[in-house]
Design a protein around this motif. Sequence first.
Motif, PDB file in Angstrom:
ATOM      1  N   SER A 166      -0.032 -16.789 -19.539  1.00  0.00           N
ATOM      2  CA  SER A 166       1.152 -17.470 -20.058  1.00  0.00           C
ATOM      3  C   SER A 166       1.133 -17.629 -21.575  1.00  0.00           C
ATOM      4  O   SER A 166       0.077 -17.691 -22.201  1.00  0.00           O
ATOM      5  CB  SER A 166       1.268 -18.852 -19.413  1.00  0.00           C
ATOM      6  N   GLY A 200       9.598 -14.509 -18.758  1.00  0.00           N
ATOM      7  CA  GLY A 200       8.597 -13.463 -18.542  1.00  0.00           C
ATOM      8  C   GLY A 200       7.469 -13.471 -19.548  1.00  0.00           C
ATOM      9  O   GLY A 200       6.447 -12.827 -19.350  1.00  0.00           O
ATOM     10  N   ASN A 207       5.837 -17.893 -18.298  1.00  0.00           N
ATOM     11  CA  ASN A 207       5.376 -18.282 -16.959  1.00  0.00           C
ATOM     12  C   ASN A 207       4.912 -17.084 -16.147  1.00  0.00           C
ATOM     13  O   ASN A 207       5.504 -16.740 -15.137  1.00  0.00           O
ATOM     14  CB  ASN A 207       6.509 -19.005 -16.214  1.00  0.00           C
ATOM     15  N   ARG A 208       3.851 -16.454 -16.547  1.00  0.00           N
ATOM     16  CA  ARG A 208       3.311 -15.298 -15.831  1.00  0.00           C
ATOM     17  C   ARG A 208       1.794 -15.401 -15.729  1.00  0.00           C
ATOM     18  O   ARG A 208       1.204 -16.438 -15.988  1.00  0.00           O
ATOM     19  CB  ARG A 208       3.707 -13.994 -16.533  1.00  0.00           C
ATOM     20  N   HIS A 209       1.168 -14.265 -15.391  1.00  0.00           N
ATOM     21  CA  HIS A 209      -0.289 -14.205 -15.182  1.00  0.00           C
ATOM     22  C   HIS A 209      -1.048 -14.792 -16.380  1.00  0.00           C
ATOM     23  O   HIS A 209      -1.923 -15.623 -16.214  1.00  0.00           O
ATOM     24  CB  HIS A 209      -0.699 -12.754 -14.921  1.00  0.00           C
ATOM     25  N   THR A 240       2.588  -8.843 -18.494  1.00  0.00           N
ATOM     26  CA  THR A 240       3.375  -8.374 -17.354  1.00  0.00           C
ATOM     27  C   THR A 240       4.651  -7.644 -17.750  1.00  0.00           C
ATOM     28  O   THR A 240       5.209  -6.936 -16.922  1.00  0.00           O
ATOM     29  CB  THR A 240       3.773  -9.549 -16.438  1.00  0.00           C
TER      30      THR A 240
END
Length: 73
Positions: A34, A27, A30-32, A58
């Motif tokens: 990174s 989390g 690898n999100r909006h 996030t």
Amino acid sequence: MLLLDKKNLTKILSRQSEPILEPELDGEINRHISNVVFSCGHVEFGDKVLVYYGGADTVVDVAKLDLKNIKFD
């Protein structure tokens, strides 16, 4: 992390050489947005420090640190 003078918050007494937070969990990586974590505040609780932080724009989480493991230069 910085240790500031209680009476003059512009005066840095000590600075930690290593970061206390780094992106490690999915989390946070690898999100909006990174590979980003940022501390939002902390609470001292006995011999522990709870650091509240955001990850990758996030998630919000908390990390627990032992005070004895926090070393300043």
